[in-house]
Design a protein around this motif. Sequence first.
Motif, PDB file in Angstrom:
ATOM      1  N   PRO A 174      12.579  75.601  12.297  1.00  0.00           N
ATOM      2  CA  PRO A 174      11.384  74.878  11.906  1.00  0.00           C
ATOM      3  C   PRO A 174      11.766  73.808  10.660  1.00  0.00           C
ATOM      4  CG  PRO A 174      10.577  76.953  12.492  1.00  0.00           C
ATOM      5  CD  PRO A 174      12.062  77.161  12.603  1.00  0.00           C
ATOM      6  N   TYR A 175      10.994  72.813  10.447  1.00  0.00           N
ATOM      7  CA  TYR A 175      11.530  71.824   9.493  1.00  0.00           C
ATOM      8  C   TYR A 175      11.179  72.534   8.075  1.00  0.00           C
ATOM      9  CZ  TYR A 175      11.628  68.391  13.137  1.00  0.00           C
ATOM     10  OH  TYR A 175      12.168  67.465  14.002  1.00  0.00           O
ATOM     11  N   GLU A 176      10.135  73.322   7.756  1.00  0.00           N
ATOM     12  CA  GLU A 176       9.897  73.883   6.231  1.00  0.00           C
ATOM     13  C   GLU A 176      10.892  74.865   5.973  1.00  0.00           C
ATOM     14  OE1 GLU A 176       6.937  76.186   9.099  1.00  0.00           O
ATOM     15  OE2 GLU A 176       7.859  74.269   9.145  1.00  0.00           O
ATOM     16  N   ASP A 177      11.453  75.510   7.161  1.00  0.00           N
ATOM     17  CA  ASP A 177      12.381  76.487   6.726  1.00  0.00           C
ATOM     18  C   ASP A 177      13.735  75.958   6.732  1.00  0.00           C
ATOM     19  OD1 ASP A 177      10.677  78.361   7.248  1.00  0.00           O
ATOM     20  OD2 ASP A 177      11.267  78.555   9.374  1.00  0.00           O
ATOM     21  N   LEU A 191       4.172  69.306   9.298  1.00  0.00           N
ATOM     22  CA  LEU A 191       5.546  69.696   9.378  1.00  0.00           C
ATOM     23  C   LEU A 191       5.593  70.625  10.815  1.00  0.00           C
ATOM     24  CD1 LEU A 191       7.001  70.472   5.986  1.00  0.00           C
ATOM     25  CD2 LEU A 191       7.850  68.471   7.689  1.00  0.00           C
ATOM     26  N   ARG A 192       4.629  71.576  10.909  1.00  0.00           N
ATOM     27  CA  ARG A 192       4.553  72.276  11.880  1.00  0.00           C
ATOM     28  C   ARG A 192       4.190  71.787  13.056  1.00  0.00           C
ATOM     29  NH1 ARG A 192       2.171  77.504   8.603  1.00  0.00           N
ATOM     30  NH2 ARG A 192       4.289  78.249   7.636  1.00  0.00           N
ATOM     31  N   ALA A 193       3.335  70.627  13.083  1.00  0.00           N
ATOM     32  CA  ALA A 193       2.701  70.005  14.196  1.00  0.00           C
ATOM     33  C   ALA A 193       3.959  69.197  14.838  1.00  0.00           C
ATOM     34  CB  ALA A 193       1.812  69.167  13.913  1.00  0.00           C
ATOM     35  N   LEU A 211       9.609  70.031  19.968  1.00  0.00           N
ATOM     36  CA  LEU A 211      10.084  71.229  20.978  1.00  0.00           C
ATOM     37  C   LEU A 211       9.524  70.798  22.290  1.00  0.00           C
ATOM     38  CD1 LEU A 211       9.199  74.753  19.351  1.00  0.00           C
ATOM     39  CD2 LEU A 211      11.594  73.439  19.686  1.00  0.00           C
ATOM     40  N   ASP A 212       8.537  70.145  22.687  1.00  0.00           N
ATOM     41  CA  ASP A 212       8.049  69.707  23.761  1.00  0.00           C
ATOM     42  C   ASP A 212       8.849  68.498  24.082  1.00  0.00           C
ATOM     43  OD1 ASP A 212       5.997  71.468  24.040  1.00  0.00           O
ATOM     44  OD2 ASP A 212       4.367  70.110  23.175  1.00  0.00           O
ATOM     45  N   ARG A 213       9.035  67.744  23.213  1.00  0.00           N
ATOM     46  CA  ARG A 213      10.038  66.445  23.660  1.00  0.00           C
ATOM     47  C   ARG A 213      11.466  66.904  24.018  1.00  0.00           C
ATOM     48  NH1 ARG A 213       9.881  62.883  18.488  1.00  0.00           N
ATOM     49  NH2 ARG A 213      11.047  61.381  19.797  1.00  0.00           N
TER      50      ARG A 213
END
Length: 306
Positions: free
Chosen positions: A141-144, A276-278, A284-286
Amino acid sequence: MGKADIMQAPTSDIVVHAGAHCCGAEEYQRFLGANRAALTAAGYDLAYPGRGGAPGGTFDCGFPEPRHQGISLDAIVGAIATALADLGAEGRGLILSEHDLAGHMASLLAGRFYPVALKRAEALRQALGRPVDRLVVAIRPYEDLFACAWRRFALDRQMEPFAEYVPAMAGFSGGWTETVTALRDGLEAGRVTVLVGPQHPLDLMAHLVPGLRLADPVVLPEAPAITDSAIAMIQRHYGQGARFAPGQRDRILAFHATQPQVAPETGFAATQLTALRARYAEDLDRLAGLAGVELVAGAVSAVAAE
């Protein structure tokens, strides 16, 4: 040293682990070094940098940077080709792991998500002289990722507070979909596996070389977690103009990894974190819909260790 049990005859496939930062790449390279003799005996040559304490690593090449736009990359390609000249000979496979292949970690702090990934992958493809058979990339994930990148820099130098980097990171350009697409296209990879989250070295190996099993793999202890309390102490040390004695910083990390920690703040405002989470969920879908790309969540280490 681990013994190799080959479930199928080794091939001359070229498999590349484009380990993004903070996604387990250095641990995997240490694993390659610890099992180098067994893997070599099994018919696989190895190329990986020696950074992070990976024993036997010699593949430490320069790749194109933003400043190289519009100029010839012949010298860069030639240097990479020279480093790989004696590897992957006829009848032998090549396992290549490079955690800087997509780009340098500093670009993340500036809100640029591996902007030269395509050129860097193209340079490696030219140096190899043929397309890559399999590409494996681990993502998180981006924030991580952004928080981890700041912590990694904070281990080595005095840093501005994380909050000062938040505006650029919250509005970053590019992303995982663009990076994986660039690596796939630049390497002309036949098969691409995207692993969601940092992976155990045995999991990475199972995805890179599915036909190979190590009967007695050497698995090194995990490095201590980089905790907020350790970073705070290290930053105070740098702020006082002090330097660390050999091994001192590692001891600080190891000690704080055993201590209770306050739940870390993300550093992002609630609206930024939601965005960021969205964005990550959309990526992930893409990624799951990209041609030639397999998205994998979860581990297969039980299979890898058989």
